[in-house]
Design an enzyme around this catalytic site. Structure first.
Site, PDB file in Angstrom:
ATOM      1  N   ASP A   1     -22.891 -36.990  24.659  1.00  0.00           N
ATOM      2  CA  ASP A   1     -21.831 -37.310  26.456  1.00  0.00           C
ATOM      3  C   ASP A   1     -22.865 -37.282  27.062  1.00  0.00           C
ATOM      4  OD1 ASP A   1     -20.088 -39.056  27.732  1.00  0.00           O
ATOM      5  OD2 ASP A   1     -19.579 -37.277  28.659  1.00  0.00           O
TER       6      ASP A   1
ATOM      7  N   ASP B   1     -22.089 -37.118  30.697  1.00  0.00           N
ATOM      8  CA  ASP B   1     -20.842 -36.592  32.102  1.00  0.00           C
ATOM      9  C   ASP B   1     -19.873 -36.084  32.454  1.00  0.00           C
ATOM     10  OD1 ASP B   1     -21.766 -38.671  34.858  1.00  0.00           O
ATOM     11  OD2 ASP B   1     -20.397 -39.845  33.756  1.00  0.00           O
TER      12      ASP B   1
ATOM     13  N   ASP C   1     -20.888 -40.934  38.501  1.00  0.00           N
ATOM     14  CA  ASP C   1     -20.637 -41.906  39.098  1.00  0.00           C
ATOM     15  C   ASP C   1     -19.997 -41.114  40.300  1.00  0.00           C
ATOM     16  OD1 ASP C   1     -21.614 -43.940  38.052  1.00  0.00           O
ATOM     17  OD2 ASP C   1     -19.763 -43.955  36.976  1.00  0.00           O
TER      18      ASP C   1
ATOM     19  N   ASP D   1     -21.336 -43.561  29.468  1.00  0.00           N
ATOM     20  CA  ASP D   1     -21.065 -44.601  30.572  1.00  0.00           C
ATOM     21  C   ASP D   1     -21.632 -44.719  31.419  1.00  0.00           C
ATOM     22  OD1 ASP D   1     -19.764 -47.224  30.638  1.00  0.00           O
ATOM     23  OD2 ASP D   1     -17.800 -46.311  31.136  1.00  0.00           O
TER      24      ASP D   1
ATOM     25  N   ASP E   1     -16.362 -34.931  25.780  1.00  0.00           N
ATOM     26  CA  ASP E   1     -15.114 -34.685  27.031  1.00  0.00           C
ATOM     27  C   ASP E   1     -13.728 -35.570  26.612  1.00  0.00           C
ATOM     28  OD1 ASP E   1     -15.495 -35.013  29.691  1.00  0.00           O
ATOM     29  OD2 ASP E   1     -17.041 -35.884  28.611  1.00  0.00           O
TER      30      ASP E   1
END
Length: 268
Positions: free
Chosen positions: A32, A34, A43, A123, A203
């Protein structure tokens, strides 16, 4: 270990990184971004480029659960209206701190790259991920990166789109990491690449969804105390044995590197 799953042809960024060995890698390592590779949500980080390093109340109040991508489109449109340019975003992304121990893990993987095929499922967005990985010097480690498409339009506005549509009820409307991972494994199987084990480092709650599909041969590395870790604990408590993968929580990514190093020693 043979893996079989339906669905192929998922669009993604193929980076074409060549392996040193002619033999396919033994292991698939999934990251992943972030809160995993970086120690923040990118973001949230980019708001530092906004005037006053803050968003107006009407933008913040427009968020709807499960539709974060749409919310970020509004955030970026506002920042474009305020004159925030590509260079401003790039500077923020490049300076986001890596998670503790992540440089150690990447150095370990660089030294053992012939054994690991590494992909990233996030994402966040392609521009931000590329900026950070290039600045950190680890972009070439990743065979493929799956994330929301992003670009700068004729006005210089930073624009964001959804990655795909899906039918998963547990994931945001724009991205299901389980769908991405299962389709990637199917694609590689068609190319006659079968992995002995899959390792998943994450996470968030959206990292729990793909980790449920891991087998007893695989390993999930949830960041300790974060939603993915909490959800694996809850599943084990309510439905013992349902979560098949070995769970190895981490506070520093150095712990992940040590685990993988011990695994390789046992294989020698």
């Amino acid at each position: 270990m043979k893996r079989c799953c339906e669905g192929v042809g998922l669009p993604c960024l193929f980076k074409g990184v060549g392996m040193a060995s002619s033999r396919p890698p033994k292991y698939l390592l999934v990251f992943d971004f972030d809160g995993t590779i970086i120690n923040e949500s990118s973001d949230d980080s980019i708001v530092r480029a906004a005037p006053g390093q803050a968003l107006p109340e009407h933008i913040r109040q427009s968020f709807r659960e499960g539709f974060y991508n749409e919310y970020m489109q509004r955030v970026l449109a506002y920042m474009g209206d305020q004159g925030v340019k590509m260079g401003d975003f790039k500077a923020v992304y490049e300076n986001i701190p890596l998670s503790p121990g992540m440089p150690d893990l990447f150095q370990f993987l660089s030294k053992n790259h012939e054994l690991f095929e590494i992909i990233l499922i996030s994402d966040a967005n392609m521009f931000g991920i590329e900026c950070k990985l290039r600045a950190a010097g680890f972009y070439s480690l990743f065979r493929k990166i799956f994330s929301n498409p992003s670009s700068f339009d004729k006005r210089g506005y930073f624009t964001l789109g959804p990655y795909h549509s899906h039918k998963c009820l547990d994931c945001p409307a724009n991205t299901c990491k389980r769908k991405i991972l299962t389709e990637y494994l199917a694609e590689r199987a068609q190319e006659e690449v079968e992995f002995e084990r899959v390792f998943y480092v994450g996470d968030g709650a959206n990292d729990f969804c793909p980790s449920v599909t891991l087998t007893s041969a695989d390993v999930a590395f949830p960041r300790k105390g974060y939603p993915m870790h909490q959800m694996t604990q809850e599943m084990e408590k309510k439905q013992p044995g349902t979560f098949q993968a070995t769970v190895v929580p981490w506070e520093s990514a150095t712990e992940v590197a040590r685990y993988l190093q011990e695994l390789l020693k046992k294989k020698c």
